[in-house]
Design a protein around this motif. Structure first.
Motif, PDB file in Angstrom:
ATOM      1  N   ASP A  74       0.889  -1.267   0.142  1.00 14.32           N
ATOM      2  CA  ASP A  74      -0.060  -0.107  -0.101  1.00 14.32           C
ATOM      3  C   ASP A  74       0.898   1.335   0.003  1.00 14.32           C
ATOM      4  OD1 ASP A  74      -2.266  -1.460   0.033  1.00 14.32           O
ATOM      5  OD2 ASP A  74      -2.477  -1.536   2.219  1.00 14.32           O
ATOM      6  N   VAL A  75       2.058   1.217   0.795  1.00 14.98           N
ATOM      7  CA  VAL A  75       2.714   2.325   0.686  1.00 14.98           C
ATOM      8  C   VAL A  75       4.090   2.443  -0.170  1.00 14.98           C
ATOM      9  CG1 VAL A  75       2.129   2.764   3.275  1.00 14.98           C
ATOM     10  CG2 VAL A  75       4.000   1.262   2.643  1.00 14.98           C
ATOM     11  N   PRO A  77       4.261   2.300  -3.426  1.00 17.34           N
ATOM     12  CA  PRO A  77       4.020   3.245  -4.644  1.00 17.34           C
ATOM     13  C   PRO A  77       4.423   4.544  -4.429  1.00 17.34           C
ATOM     14  CG  PRO A  77       2.141   1.852  -4.561  1.00 17.34           C
ATOM     15  CD  PRO A  77       2.767   1.518  -3.273  1.00 17.34           C
ATOM     16  N   LEU A  78       4.388   5.121  -2.926  1.00 18.08           N
ATOM     17  CA  LEU A  78       4.671   6.343  -2.595  1.00 18.08           C
ATOM     18  C   LEU A  78       6.229   6.417  -2.618  1.00 18.08           C
ATOM     19  CD1 LEU A  78       4.063   9.124  -1.411  1.00 18.08           C
ATOM     20  CD2 LEU A  78       4.240   8.405   0.897  1.00 18.08           C
ATOM     21  N   LEU A  79       7.129   5.263  -2.106  1.00 18.85           N
ATOM     22  CA  LEU A  79       8.205   5.310  -2.135  1.00 18.85           C
ATOM     23  C   LEU A  79       8.912   5.193  -3.519  1.00 18.85           C
ATOM     24  CD1 LEU A  79       9.044   2.863   1.186  1.00 18.85           C
ATOM     25  CD2 LEU A  79       9.053   5.570   1.128  1.00 18.85           C
ATOM     26  N   THR A  80       8.099   4.419  -4.427  1.00 16.85           N
ATOM     27  CA  THR A  80       8.654   4.412  -5.624  1.00 16.85           C
ATOM     28  C   THR A  80       8.621   5.715  -6.541  1.00 16.85           C
ATOM     29  OG1 THR A  80       7.689   2.146  -5.802  1.00 16.85           O
ATOM     30  CG2 THR A  80       8.349   2.888  -7.915  1.00 16.85           C
ATOM     31  N   SER A  81       7.667   6.357  -6.299  1.00 20.72           N
ATOM     32  CA  SER A  81       7.522   7.701  -6.891  1.00 20.72           C
ATOM     33  C   SER A  81       8.905   8.552  -6.672  1.00 20.72           C
ATOM     34  CB  SER A  81       6.004   8.346  -6.530  1.00 20.72           C
ATOM     35  OG  SER A  81       5.198   7.668  -7.167  1.00 20.72           O
ATOM     36  N   ALA A  82       9.076   8.455  -5.175  1.00 21.45           N
ATOM     37  CA  ALA A  82      10.105   9.266  -4.555  1.00 21.45           C
ATOM     38  C   ALA A  82      11.564   8.937  -5.215  1.00 21.45           C
ATOM     39  CB  ALA A  82      10.429   9.046  -3.057  1.00 21.45           C
ATOM     40  N   ALA A 179       9.385  -1.228  -2.426  1.00 19.58           N
ATOM     41  CA  ALA A 179       9.802   0.002  -3.526  1.00 19.58           C
ATOM     42  C   ALA A 179      10.901  -0.223  -4.436  1.00 19.58           C
ATOM     43  CB  ALA A 179       9.938   1.222  -2.640  1.00 19.58           C
ATOM     44  N   TRP A 247       8.576   9.795 -15.136  1.00 24.94           N
ATOM     45  CA  TRP A 247       7.155   9.289 -14.679  1.00 24.94           C
ATOM     46  C   TRP A 247       6.447   8.322 -15.413  1.00 24.94           C
ATOM     47  CZ3 TRP A 247       7.143  10.847  -9.800  1.00 24.94           C
ATOM     48  CH2 TRP A 247       7.808  11.869  -9.253  1.00 24.94           C
ATOM     49  N   PHE A 252       4.245   0.218 -10.885  1.00 25.17           N
ATOM     50  CA  PHE A 252       3.726   0.085  -9.469  1.00 25.17           C
ATOM     51  C   PHE A 252       3.297  -1.379  -9.273  1.00 25.17           C
ATOM     52  CE2 PHE A 252       3.408   4.661 -10.430  1.00 25.17           C
ATOM     53  CZ  PHE A 252       4.283   5.146  -9.534  1.00 25.17           C
TER      54      PHE A 252
END
Length: 288
Positions: A74-75, A77-82, A179, A247, A252
């Motif tokens: 769940d979290v 994707p946020l670290l992957t985007s970073a 991630a 991007w 993901f």
């Protein structure tokens, strides 16, 4: 038995070709990723230590509390985007390597030595493609994983020294691993997506007598301007723009990766990249 011997020789030959690329370009392929990751970690630590001690403790408590009980998927994707910035580093390293790879062979006249060996130009070119598309992302991901592990251990130790409860440490560690896996897949997708650029840069690395990267960029700009003047269109600019954002390479999920790998855009890019890589192989045969 003969087929087994041939397969063994092929594996050894490819192992030697790839190890040669790493040895001859270790400053770029090994030292540069280590330096980039180290600088990023130290910069982040430096910025964090500029905060007052109370805010440091509050931030660490918030970090571990937020991750406590969360599912890694769940979290992640946020670290992957970073981690999108890592893709720019990987692409930059690969571009620098490709631009100098065939050019350096001719400049140092090692090309003639390799011509005397039982290794075809096609194998040599493909070893450089594999290095750029697979080895560079793999090496960078290994360095990034080691740096991330050290960072988490350091953060956990520092938090413990401040009396912060490490309730979400396990979830944070799991999310980081997931991630990193998606960042690695994103890097592979990015390099495959940019296969036309790989072939284009290799083509000028095999041709240019000086500054091959400048030649590659200059000719591309000239073609774009010529298209706009003569045809009144901007298809080249549009196509380049469609493959220029980091991007669009981010993955993901495995379903997301499959959709990107087997799209018409990917297949068209792979075909164009194969044509340009073939052109680089032919160009190398006529090197001075």
């Amino acid at each position: 038995m003969d087929s087994l011997a041939v397969g063994t020789r092929t594996i050894r030959r490819w192992r030697g070709l790839l190890l040669r690329e790493i040895r001859e370009n270790r400053s770029l392929l090994l030292y540069a990723p280590c330096l980039l990751v180290l600088v990023a970690i130290l910069l982040g630590m430096r910025l964090f230590t500029l905060l007052p001690l109370e805010r440091q403790k509050a931030g660490l408590e918030l970090l571990f509390n937020r991750f406590e009980g969360l599912n890694a998927s769940d979290v992640a994707p946020l670290l992957t985007s970073a981690g999108a910035l890592n893709l720019l580093f990987i692409i930059g390293i690969a571009t620098s390597y490709l631009a100098s790879s065939l050019y350096a062979d001719r400049k140092e006249q090692s090309y003639f030595f390799w011509q005397s060996m039982p290794i075809s130009d096609r194998s040599t070119i493909l070893s450089k493609v594999v290095t750029a598309v697979v080895m560079i992302p793999g090496i960078y991901l290994g360095v990034l994983t080691a740096g991330s592990l050290m960072l988490i251990i350091g953060v956990a130790g520092y938090s413990f020294s401040l009396g912060v409860e490490l309730n979400g440490l396990q979830e944070l560690f799991s999310a980081m691993l997931v991630a990193l896996g998606f960042i690695g897949l994103s890097a592979l997708v990015a390099m495959l997506w940019l296969l036309p650029a790989v072939g284009w840069v290799l083509l000028f690395s095999a041709y240019a007598s000086r500054v091959p990267l400048l030649w590659a960029i200059g000719v591309l700009v000239a073609l774009s301007l010529l298209e706009e003047i003569v045809l009144g269109s901007n298809a080249i600019d549009t196509w380049i723009a469609s493959r220029s954002s980091p991007w669009q390479y981010l993955v993901f999920s495995f379903e997301d990766m499959a959709a990107r790998l087997f799209s018409y855009d990917m297949l068209f890019g792979a075909a164009l990249g194969a044509m340009l890589i073939t052109g680089a192989t032919l160009m190398r045969r006529f090197a001075d």
